[in-house]
Every structure is written in C-alpha cells, then in structure tokens.
Design a protein around this motif. Structure first.
Motif, mmCIF file in Angstrom:
data_model
loop_
_atom_site.group_PDB
_atom_site.id
_atom_site.type_symbol
_atom_site.label_atom_id
_atom_site.label_comp_id
_atom_site.label_asym_id
_atom_site.label_seq_id
_atom_site.Cartn_x
_atom_site.Cartn_y
_atom_site.Cartn_z
ATOM 1 N N VAL A 35 1.017 -1.213 -0.076
ATOM 2 C CA VAL A 35 0.251 -0.060 0.100
ATOM 3 C C VAL A 35 0.841 1.171 -0.061
ATOM 4 C CG1 VAL A 35 -1.904 1.056 1.244
ATOM 5 C CG2 VAL A 35 -1.776 -1.267 1.420
ATOM 6 N N THR A 36 0.700 2.013 -0.845
ATOM 7 C CA THR A 36 1.678 3.187 -1.001
ATOM 8 C C THR A 36 0.846 4.506 -0.827
ATOM 9 O OG1 THR A 36 1.204 3.271 -3.413
ATOM 10 C CG2 THR A 36 3.224 2.062 -2.865
ATOM 11 N N GLY A 37 1.549 5.484 -0.559
ATOM 12 C CA GLY A 37 1.030 6.983 -0.426
ATOM 13 C C GLY A 37 1.864 7.797 -0.916
ATOM 14 N N PRO A 38 1.720 9.205 -0.707
ATOM 15 C CA PRO A 38 2.584 10.023 -1.603
ATOM 16 C C PRO A 38 4.171 10.003 -1.159
ATOM 17 C CG PRO A 38 1.246 11.092 -0.109
ATOM 18 C CD PRO A 38 0.983 9.609 0.023
ATOM 19 N N LYS A 39 4.551 9.600 -0.011
ATOM 20 C CA LYS A 39 5.877 9.419 0.242
ATOM 21 C C LYS A 39 6.305 7.967 0.213
ATOM 22 C CE LYS A 39 6.062 13.306 3.222
ATOM 23 N NZ LYS A 39 6.307 13.900 4.437
ATOM 24 N N GLY A 40 5.743 6.938 -0.532
ATOM 25 C CA GLY A 40 6.249 5.739 -0.723
ATOM 26 C C GLY A 40 5.416 4.553 -0.067
ATOM 27 N N VAL A 41 5.955 3.558 0.176
ATOM 28 C CA VAL A 41 5.465 2.522 0.859
ATOM 29 C C VAL A 41 4.950 2.744 2.287
ATOM 30 C CG1 VAL A 41 5.407 0.000 1.262
ATOM 31 C CG2 VAL A 41 6.278 0.821 -0.960
ATOM 32 N N GLN A 42 3.692 2.413 2.599
ATOM 33 C CA GLN A 42 3.205 2.770 3.968
ATOM 34 C C GLN A 42 2.870 1.547 4.629
ATOM 35 O OE1 GLN A 42 -0.432 5.056 3.005
ATOM 36 N NE2 GLN A 42 0.796 7.076 3.039
ATOM 37 N N GLY A 43 2.918 0.627 3.980
ATOM 38 C CA GLY A 43 2.685 -0.926 4.539
ATOM 39 C C GLY A 43 2.118 -1.906 3.509
ATOM 40 N N TYR A 44 1.361 -2.721 4.023
ATOM 41 C CA TYR A 44 0.871 -3.649 3.260
ATOM 42 C C TYR A 44 -0.523 -4.243 3.535
ATOM 43 C CZ TYR A 44 2.512 -7.281 6.546
ATOM 44 O OH TYR A 44 2.672 -7.732 7.784
ATOM 45 N N ARG A 45 -1.281 -4.774 2.642
ATOM 46 C CA ARG A 45 -2.576 -5.442 3.081
ATOM 47 C C ARG A 45 -2.584 -6.772 2.677
ATOM 48 N NH1 ARG A 45 -5.074 -2.416 -0.933
ATOM 49 N NH2 ARG A 45 -5.696 -0.644 1.063
ATOM 50 N N GLU A 46 -3.343 -7.598 3.533
ATOM 51 C CA GLU A 46 -3.131 -9.157 3.286
ATOM 52 C C GLU A 46 -4.562 -9.563 2.865
ATOM 53 O OE1 GLU A 46 -0.079 -10.942 6.630
ATOM 54 O OE2 GLU A 46 -2.016 -10.980 7.134
ATOM 55 N N THR A 47 -4.535 -10.534 1.765
ATOM 56 C CA THR A 47 -5.696 -11.186 1.116
ATOM 57 C C THR A 47 -5.474 -12.570 1.464
ATOM 58 O OG1 THR A 47 -5.864 -9.496 -0.096
ATOM 59 C CG2 THR A 47 -7.255 -11.202 -0.745
ATOM 60 N N PRO A 48 -6.840 -13.273 2.009
ATOM 61 C CA PRO A 48 -6.529 -14.717 2.242
ATOM 62 C C PRO A 48 -6.512 -15.425 0.568
ATOM 63 C CG PRO A 48 -8.587 -14.083 3.187
ATOM 64 C CD PRO A 48 -7.864 -12.817 2.750
ATOM 65 N N GLU A 49 -5.884 -16.458 0.568
ATOM 66 C CA GLU A 49 -5.891 -17.136 -0.885
ATOM 67 C C GLU A 49 -5.925 -18.633 -0.797
ATOM 68 O OE1 GLU A 49 -5.604 -15.681 -3.742
ATOM 69 O OE2 GLU A 49 -5.117 -13.649 -2.839
ATOM 70 N N ALA A 50 -6.832 -19.227 -1.552
ATOM 71 C CA ALA A 50 -7.035 -20.900 -1.306
ATOM 72 C C ALA A 50 -5.990 -21.308 -2.134
ATOM 73 C CB ALA A 50 -8.477 -21.045 -2.280
ATOM 74 N N PRO A 51 -5.772 -22.518 -1.851
ATOM 75 C CA PRO A 51 -4.713 -23.385 -2.361
ATOM 76 C C PRO A 51 -5.376 -23.819 -3.731
ATOM 77 C CG PRO A 51 -6.002 -24.745 -0.569
ATOM 78 C CD PRO A 51 -6.265 -23.299 -0.560
ATOM 79 N N THR A 52 -4.285 -24.070 -4.869
ATOM 80 C CA THR A 52 -4.828 -24.589 -5.853
ATOM 81 C C THR A 52 -3.751 -25.557 -6.827
ATOM 82 O OG1 THR A 52 -3.711 -22.699 -7.041
ATOM 83 C CG2 THR A 52 -5.955 -22.138 -6.675
ATOM 84 N N LEU A 53 -4.358 -26.280 -7.469
ATOM 85 C CA LEU A 53 -3.481 -27.211 -8.364
ATOM 86 C C LEU A 53 -4.011 -27.164 -9.632
ATOM 87 C CD1 LEU A 53 -1.801 -29.603 -8.010
ATOM 88 C CD2 LEU A 53 -3.574 -31.240 -7.939
#
Length: 116
Positions: A35-53
C-alpha cells in the motif's frame, strides 16, 4: 547425491489419474499487496488465498469430460518422485473442462492443504 523433483502424480479419491509429468501447486495462505502513499510504501494489505492445483490429464476413450467437470468434495493427493506429497481437502474443479490435442487441463481448489 540429493534427488531433485522431476515429476509428480495426482490421485483423486484414491484413483491415480493419467496425467502429464508435472503439475502446479499453489499452497495458498495469504498474499500481500503493498500500500503506497505520496511518500512511498506505507505498509501492506493481506488477502486470504485458497490453495490451487493445476494438472494436465490425458484423454482416453474412457475419459468422461462431463464427470470431470462435476468433481467436487474430492480428496486430491499430489505426490512428487522425491516422495513429497500434499492433500487438497474437499477439492473441486474450478473451471469448465476443455480438451485440446488429447489433453485436458484441470484447475482445482479446495478447503485446505496438508503436507503428508
């Protein structure tokens, strides 16, 4: 000398499928997006992901494309030639099934993944 993985097999509800030598396993979990703002990266956002094959299945006269497309709530095990194995619980085919050149691409997901 250490053996490196060169091929894998796939079993669905105990029956080994006639597959290509490789498959692609995504273990799922959490993906992170910066997650970025006017001065660069401010942090991150997590999203759950299902396993895939993803597997490629060979077509024979006994292959039922419609039955493949209806698979759900299955136990899918993928095992490498080095003995590493993973179980995809309550697995289901995610996409419509197509045949091309005698090959059927199956994309799977499931409710969880366990290393055996």
């Amino acid at each position: 000398m250490t053996q490196l993985t060169g091929k894998s097999s796939v079993k669905v509800d105990g029956t080994e499928m006639l597959t290509d030598v490789d498959s692609t396993l995504n273990v799922g979990g959490v993906s992170r997006e910066p997650v970025t703002g006017p001065k660069g990266v401010q942090g991150y956002r997590e999203t759950p992901e299902a396993p895939t094959l993803t597997t490629t299945v060979r077509h024979t006269e006994d292959t039922d494309l419609i039955a493949l497309s209806r698979i759900k709530n299955a136990t899918v095990i993928t095992q490498t030639d080095t003995g590493d194995a993973y179980l995809l619980r309550r697995a289901f085919v995610t996409d419509t099934v197509e045949i091309s050149g005698g090959n059927i691409r199956l994309n799977w997901s499931g409710m969880g993944l366990e290393r055996l």
